[in-house]
Design an enzyme around this catalytic site. Structure first.
Site, PDB file in Angstrom:
ATOM      1  N   HIS A   1      33.029  50.211  99.299  1.00 42.07           N
ATOM      2  CA  HIS A   1      32.283  51.435  99.582  1.00 42.07           C
ATOM      3  C   HIS A   1      33.153  52.683  99.480  1.00 42.07           C
ATOM      4  O   HIS A   1      32.646  53.763  99.186  1.00 42.07           O
ATOM      5  CB  HIS A   1      31.648  51.361 100.972  1.00 42.07           C
ATOM      6  CG  HIS A   1      30.359  50.607 100.969  1.00 42.07           C
ATOM      7  ND1 HIS A   1      29.133  51.204 101.043  1.00 42.07           N
ATOM      8  CD2 HIS A   1      30.122  49.271 100.874  1.00 42.07           C
ATOM      9  CE1 HIS A   1      28.181  50.282 101.000  1.00 42.07           C
ATOM     10  NE2 HIS A   1      28.755  49.101 100.906  1.00 42.07           N
ATOM     11  N   ASP A   2      34.441  52.561  99.724  1.00 40.02           N
ATOM     12  CA  ASP A   2      35.311  53.732  99.598  1.00 40.02           C
ATOM     13  C   ASP A   2      35.784  53.924  98.163  1.00 40.02           C
ATOM     14  O   ASP A   2      35.613  54.999  97.581  1.00 40.02           O
ATOM     15  CB  ASP A   2      36.532  53.599 100.517  1.00 40.02           C
ATOM     16  CG  ASP A   2      37.387  54.865 100.496  1.00 40.02           C
ATOM     17  OD1 ASP A   2      36.871  55.924 100.899  1.00 40.02           O
ATOM     18  OD2 ASP A   2      38.545  54.795 100.059  1.00 40.02           O
TER      19      ASP A   2
ATOM     20  N   ASP B   1      34.555  31.753  99.072  1.00 47.75           N
ATOM     21  CA  ASP B   1      34.706  30.677  98.102  1.00 47.75           C
ATOM     22  C   ASP B   1      33.613  30.766  97.044  1.00 47.75           C
ATOM     23  O   ASP B   1      32.812  31.706  97.042  1.00 47.75           O
ATOM     24  CB  ASP B   1      34.693  29.304  98.801  1.00 47.75           C
ATOM     25  CG  ASP B   1      33.400  29.054  99.581  1.00 47.75           C
ATOM     26  OD1 ASP B   1      32.408  29.779  99.345  1.00 47.75           O
ATOM     27  OD2 ASP B   1      33.387  28.145 100.422  1.00 47.75           O
TER      28      ASP B   1
END
Length: 336
Positions: free
Chosen positions: A77-78, A261
């Site tokens: 998100h950044d 995973d």
């Protein structure tokens, strides 16, 4: 003119040619160059920085398991929104809305634990390590805590001073958007199709709030969903209009919910993906071959995931004299 006078005159003229105002033995310093992002950027200024961050991540994860999901989501998100500069962490002000409060950031939490890490680093090296680097390195170490690969990442980022909430939707794809838009958004920062497929493998951990998936259950169940999985989803999300503040979630992966995973890829090939983007990833002809390959080969998934995270972490960072080193991650420094 004697021989001695000739020699003196020669050196006097040579001195003038170098500039009479420069001391004869002064060292002329070159302006400092911006090294950009490098490995072990803090090796001289705060050699313990990465160890402190790693230790804090392990301690916090031991106490609060879901912190690792937050750190992993933070880097996406950044860094995907114009610059990897910790703009995500800034609180709202009278003049600007925080990225944390936008719809695309719904469900992101645990920012206070990044503050805990920042405080630990500040005690050792005040004013040296950026929040942007702490955000990236906590994601790296959080990935390891979840059983994923260790990814060597460069440091040297500096912190931005403004929220990017007003442009966020131009860069962050929504979970309901077409695969073409998703691929296009990631391609704009250098992440190719297998990289996108690998990044979305982060959906193998964490959980999704009912707000984000009820449209696949009500008023009619999406026929693409595995019917056995639908029963579980309906049990977890009994309300067509869920309360955003209620604790109503579905685990992204019921089999290995706390492990990063390749089980996610097997799930979505079996129509057990929660979000529209999960379903599209498994059915779109551009992405399906990579989904099938990652479902069979976890090492391949980890290689592509590591490559994509590296590219994401290096997206247009502020370095050198750009930006600042915030004293507190949620507030830009006061300008004098």
């Amino acid at each position: 003119m004697g021989r001695r006078a000739v020699i003196v005159s020669f050196f006097f003229l040579a001195f003038l040619s170098m500039g009479a105002l420069t001391p004869a033995f002064a060292v002329i310093e070159e302006p400092a160059t911006d090294p950009g992002l490098v490995m072990n950027f803090y090796s001289d200024t705060c050699p313990q920085a990465e160890d402190i961050i790693g230790e804090q991540v392990r301690l916090l994860y031991k106490r609060h398991k879901n912190t690792a999901f937050s750190w992993l989501r933070n880097i996406f998100h950044d860094c995907a929104v114009q610059s990897c500069d910790a703009s995500l962490l800034l609180d709202s002000t009278r003049r600007s809305l925080s990225e944390k409060e936008t719809d695309r950031s719904f469900g992101i939490r645990n920012f206070r634990y990044l503050d805990t890490i920042k405080e630990a680093v500040e005690r050792e090296c005040p004013g040296v390590v950026s929040c942007a680097d702490i955000l990236v390195l906590s994601a790296r170490d959080g990935i390891v805590a979840l059983g994923g690969p260790y990814i060597p990442l460069k440091t040297g980022r500096r912190d931005g001073r403004k929220s990017r909430a007003e442009v966020l939707e131009q860069f962050l794809p929504d979970h309901n958007e077409s695969m073409s838009i998703v691929l296009e958004r990631f391609a704009s920062i250098g992440i190719d199709t297998p990289g996108v497929v690998a990044l979305l493998g982060a959906h193998s951990v964490g959980r999704t709030h009912c707000v984000k998936l009820v449209h696949r259950l009500y008023p009619e169940v999406d026929p693409a969903l595995d019917q056995g999985h639908v029963e579980h989803m309906l049990h977890k999300c009994p309300d067509p209009i869920p309360d955003p503040k209620a604790v109503q979630y579905v685990r992204n992966d019921r089999g290995t919910p706390m492990k990063l995973d390749n089980n996610y890829y097997r799930n979505i090939l079996n129509n057990k993906g929660l979000l529209i983007v999960d379903h599209q990833l498994a059915t779109d002809k551009r992405t399906k071959p990579y989904v099938k390959k990652m479902a069979k080969n976890q090492d391949y998934f980890f290689r592509e995931f590591s490559r994509a995270i590296t590219i994401l972490s290096e997206n247009n960072p502020l370095t050198g004299t750009k930006g600042e080193i915030r004293k507190q991650c949620n507030v830009a420094n006061r300008q004098h």
